[in-house]
Design an enzyme around this catalytic site. Structure first.
Site, PDB file in Angstrom:
ATOM      1  N   PRO A 193     -36.328 -32.820 -25.355  1.00  0.00           N
ATOM      2  CA  PRO A 193     -36.489 -34.261 -25.282  1.00  0.00           C
ATOM      3  C   PRO A 193     -36.784 -34.325 -23.771  1.00  0.00           C
ATOM      4  O   PRO A 193     -36.707 -35.517 -23.591  1.00  0.00           O
ATOM      5  CB  PRO A 193     -34.976 -34.771 -25.765  1.00  0.00           C
ATOM      6  CG  PRO A 193     -34.285 -33.826 -25.506  1.00  0.00           C
ATOM      7  CD  PRO A 193     -34.290 -32.699 -26.493  1.00  0.00           C
ATOM      8  N   THR A 240     -33.226 -30.707 -29.077  1.00  0.00           N
ATOM      9  CA  THR A 240     -31.858 -29.739 -28.381  1.00  0.00           C
ATOM     10  C   THR A 240     -30.864 -31.170 -27.339  1.00  0.00           C
ATOM     11  O   THR A 240     -31.875 -31.824 -27.247  1.00  0.00           O
ATOM     12  CB  THR A 240     -32.488 -28.609 -27.314  1.00  0.00           C
ATOM     13  OG1 THR A 240     -33.617 -29.116 -26.732  1.00  0.00           O
ATOM     14  CG2 THR A 240     -33.397 -27.673 -27.989  1.00  0.00           C
ATOM     15  N   ASP A 299     -44.153 -24.944 -21.500  1.00  0.00           N
ATOM     16  CA  ASP A 299     -44.547 -22.974 -21.622  1.00  0.00           C
ATOM     17  C   ASP A 299     -42.734 -22.565 -21.711  1.00  0.00           C
ATOM     18  O   ASP A 299     -42.727 -21.676 -22.268  1.00  0.00           O
ATOM     19  CB  ASP A 299     -45.494 -23.105 -20.257  1.00  0.00           C
ATOM     20  CG  ASP A 299     -46.646 -23.333 -20.845  1.00  0.00           C
ATOM     21  OD1 ASP A 299     -47.056 -23.704 -21.646  1.00  0.00           O
ATOM     22  OD2 ASP A 299     -47.581 -23.642 -20.240  1.00  0.00           O
ATOM     23  N   GLY A 300     -42.487 -23.059 -20.956  1.00  0.00           N
ATOM     24  CA  GLY A 300     -40.782 -22.299 -20.519  1.00  0.00           C
ATOM     25  C   GLY A 300     -39.961 -23.213 -21.883  1.00  0.00           C
ATOM     26  O   GLY A 300     -39.241 -21.377 -22.700  1.00  0.00           O
ATOM     27  N   PHE A 301     -39.953 -23.784 -22.690  1.00  0.00           N
ATOM     28  CA  PHE A 301     -39.685 -24.369 -23.531  1.00  0.00           C
ATOM     29  C   PHE A 301     -40.215 -22.799 -24.865  1.00  0.00           C
ATOM     30  O   PHE A 301     -39.170 -22.706 -25.999  1.00  0.00           O
ATOM     31  CB  PHE A 301     -40.236 -25.750 -24.372  1.00  0.00           C
ATOM     32  CG  PHE A 301     -38.382 -25.995 -25.222  1.00  0.00           C
ATOM     33  CD1 PHE A 301     -37.178 -25.594 -25.483  1.00  0.00           C
ATOM     34  CD2 PHE A 301     -38.892 -26.426 -26.708  1.00  0.00           C
ATOM     35  CE1 PHE A 301     -36.405 -26.554 -26.042  1.00  0.00           C
ATOM     36  CE2 PHE A 301     -37.916 -27.170 -28.133  1.00  0.00           C
ATOM     37  CZ  PHE A 301     -36.656 -26.846 -27.632  1.00  0.00           C
ATOM     38  N   PHE A 302     -41.110 -23.578 -24.767  1.00  0.00           N
ATOM     39  CA  PHE A 302     -41.833 -22.443 -25.768  1.00  0.00           C
ATOM     40  C   PHE A 302     -40.808 -20.173 -25.806  1.00  0.00           C
ATOM     41  O   PHE A 302     -40.753 -19.672 -26.431  1.00  0.00           O
ATOM     42  CB  PHE A 302     -43.192 -22.503 -25.656  1.00  0.00           C
ATOM     43  CG  PHE A 302     -43.992 -20.885 -27.078  1.00  0.00           C
ATOM     44  CD1 PHE A 302     -43.817 -21.223 -28.110  1.00  0.00           C
ATOM     45  CD2 PHE A 302     -44.550 -20.199 -26.544  1.00  0.00           C
ATOM     46  CE1 PHE A 302     -44.189 -20.050 -28.858  1.00  0.00           C
ATOM     47  CE2 PHE A 302     -44.729 -19.041 -26.983  1.00  0.00           C
ATOM     48  CZ  PHE A 302     -45.268 -19.587 -28.446  1.00  0.00           C
ATOM     49  N   SER A 350     -45.506 -30.301 -18.278  1.00  0.00           N
ATOM     50  CA  SER A 350     -45.954 -30.290 -17.402  1.00  0.00           C
ATOM     51  C   SER A 350     -46.936 -29.867 -17.432  1.00  0.00           C
ATOM     52  O   SER A 350     -47.922 -30.074 -16.972  1.00  0.00           O
ATOM     53  CB  SER A 350     -44.813 -29.695 -15.930  1.00  0.00           C
ATOM     54  OG  SER A 350     -43.947 -30.610 -16.356  1.00  0.00           O
TER      55      SER A 350
END
Length: 606
Positions: free
Chosen positions: A175, A205, A235-238, A329
């Site tokens: 979120p 999450t 990208d970081g969450f992936f 982002s």
């Protein structure tokens, strides 16, 4: 011929007016229908698609005409949709169908009548931007209910042959990604998953690291209930989800480790086997734009992950796929794999069951000396690992999380003005003929004036021949990592060191760091930026931000295609930025696994 309302219906004496062409091919259906807001059409259904042609009744002329009595008519051109672009067909019973015959602005001459209807939900491509997809719906009407039902049944039978499409998906939403639009993004695309009859289990999450923990602890039995997992975030969450899956399920020998400073110490790292049961994870700083109010993961270096030893789920995996709907982002992974940064396009490619293989880099942090009994720390990267400038920017941006995505611009400016370099040694394995920057000065001048004629860069595209090739080209005969002659070492001061798995295209770098990097060619692109004057480095960054720029054509830039490299820092250190996650490492090595995972994507269209 009977008339119903203002429509003329042909009656051939049978209840079912859908016919097989010539009575010879039972797989082909044809009939007259009324297409909502268009008019009467001659509809043809074949196993590979649905097509229709408008029947002009206002101006019954054999010749193609664009006007009748000075009024512009609808085009007579054939229109169609492929079955591969259809995701739902449903019978919607009795109701109004509108007939619109004329298209002059502000003037519509049409009528509406009630009849039985069915809808076809599909995908249309933007004419100006082929990679951009949007949902579309066609409503067809007929006075005979059995005819409508028969066409619906036949189309659904063809859709059932599209076996690559997902039925059950596990969806994780961050979120706090980007501007905090994760939940809103899912709300906008969720209806098409329902329309396509794709079941989804959705989890939002509540903290950074939650997705990593969940993917690490989930049993293979539960994971096998799903056709894939979809991340809604950046990208970081992936990266969190990717590491949670692979750290516990991917077994492979580690890449060779950098040699110790003491040459008398024997190195055996290149034969170590990655045993997931003993992998240790240290604290990570998630940089996928989570809210600063969300607490960090509680994992620490003394706490082994509770890993799942069931061998039923391994990678590469032909069935299980990853999906990513952008809400971050930069969203470089989505842009490289779909061609656009559009949540609806990503969602449509997921429900249509698109598939593209993606290389994954395994990044290993080693202890300073091989005598250490601690296990090396492992991370996986789907897009990029960077040191120096890239690591400093991600570290600096953590101080300004309240700024949202703009913090990267602010942090990047501050780090650029510092113009800090780091002493390090990099060794990479040869993977084919070495490219040199012969004539780099001349190329820079051409690039500055927009005169560069370099069109030999083969960017990755949908149905890419390079990615789909079973041959690895120069990698057919893999060099022996134990032979020193297969390694090239570079030592000096670097402003940045980057290892790109894919081109890393984003809105600030339209061609990416390496324009000709491919999604699944089995190579890492090692980019070394040596110490240089600040103005020259600004020139490099300016080229990076230009469409068609040449950021690698500088004397202080080295670009090497490789499969494996090692890194050792000396003196003051930076940190590594691995897909937006911070990794502190004084000694590090990395290797690439060709096509390790599959994504719900098709690659960017030309």
């Amino acid at each position: 011929m009977d008339r119903i309302g203002d429509f003329s219906i042909k009656d051939d004496g049978s209840q079912n007016i859908a016919q097989c062409i010539g009575g010879e091919d039972p797989t082909i259906l044809t009939s007259n229908f009324f297409l909502d807001h268009v008019g009467e059409v001659f509809l043809t259904l074949q196993p590979d698609g649905l097509s229709w042609k408008l029947i002009e009744s206002l101006c019954n002329d054999q010749e193609e005409r664009s006007t009748c009595l000075g009024i512009q008519l609808l085009s007579k051109r054939d229109t169609s949709i492929n079955i591969s672009d259809v995701y739902d067909v449903e019978f919607i019973d009795w109701g109004l169908v509108h007939e619109t015959r004329l298209t002059n602005p502000g003037f519509l001459l049409g009528h509406a009548s009630e009849m039985y209807r069915f809808t076809v939900h599909g995908v249309e491509r933007s004419k100006s931007q082929p990679s951009l997809l949007a949902p579309t719906v066609f409503t067809f009407g007929h006075v005979d209910k059995q005819t409508c039902q028969m066409w619906v049944n036949r189309m659904n039978s063809y859709l059932s042959l599209e076996t690559d499409r997902p039925k059950n998906l596990l969806v994780y939403i961050n979120p706090g990604s980007g501007k905090g639009n994760g939940c809103r993004t899912w709300k906008n695309v969720a209806p098409i998953f329902s329309q396509a009859k794709v079941k989804t289990k959705v989890i939002v999450t509540e903290r950074a690291g939650q997705a990593l923990d969940a993917m690490t602890s989930i049993t293979n039995q539960e994971l096998n209930l799903y056709d894939g997992i979809v991340a809604i975030g950046g990208d970081g969450f992936f990266n969190e989800i990717l590491n949670g899956i692979l750290l516990s399920r991917h077994k492979a020998p580690y890449p060779p480790s950098p040699p110790d400073d003491d040459p008398t110490i024997e190195t055996k790292a290149d034969v170590l086997l990655h045993d997931p049961s003993v992998t240790i994870v240290d604290p990570t700083v998630s940089n996928d734009d989570e809210s600063p109010l969300l607490k960090r993961s509680s994992l620490n270096e003394s706490q082994p992950i509770n890993l799942n030893q069931d061998s039923e789920m391994s990678f590469p995996n032909e069935r299980f796929r990853f999906g990513l709907i952008p809400s971050g982002s930069t969203d470089a992974i989505v842009i490289c794999t779909t061609g656009v940064r559009d949540p609806m396009t990503s969602a449509l490619q997921i429900i249509l069951g698109k598939r593209v293989c993606l290389d994954i880099a395994q990044v290993v942090r080693w202890e300073k000396y091989h005598t250490s009994k601690n296990q090396p720390h492992v991370r996986y990267a789907a897009s990029f690992a960077g040191y120096g400038f890239y690591g400093d920017v991600i570290t600096e941006s953590e101080k300004y999380r309240w700024m949202g995505p703009k913090r990267y611009d602010y942090a990047g400016t501050k780090v650029f003005l510092r113009h800090k370099s780091y002493e390090a040694k990099v060794a990479y394995m040869k993977a084919g003929p070495e490219k040199t920057n012969v004539g780099a000065s001349a190329k820079r001048i051409k690039a500055f004036w927009g005169l560069s004629k370099e069109s030999e860069r083969l960017a990755c595209r949908a149905k890419c021949d390079i990615c789909n090739s079973t041959s690895l080209g120069p990698q057919i005969e893999k060099p022996d990592p134990k032979q020193e002659s297969n390694w090239v070492s570079v030592k000096g001061r670097f402003l940045s060191i980057g290892a790109a798995v894919i081109s890393c295209r984003n809105e600030k770098a339209p061609d990416g760091l390496v324009a000709d990097a491919h999604l699944s060619d089995g190579f890492l692109h090692l980019v070394l930026i040596k110490e240089c004057p600040r103005a020259f480095y600004l020139w490099h960054l300016t080229q990076l931000a230009r469409k068609g720029g040449t950021p690698l054509n500088f004397d202080f830039v080295e670009h090497h295609k490789t499969t494996t490299f090692t890194f050792t820092s000396s003196g003051e250190e930076s940190v590594w930025n691995v897909d937006g996650e911070i990794l502190k490492a004084q000694k590090l090595s990395a290797q690439v696994f060709r096509g390790l995972i599959s994504l719900f994507a098709s690659g960017p269209e030309t």
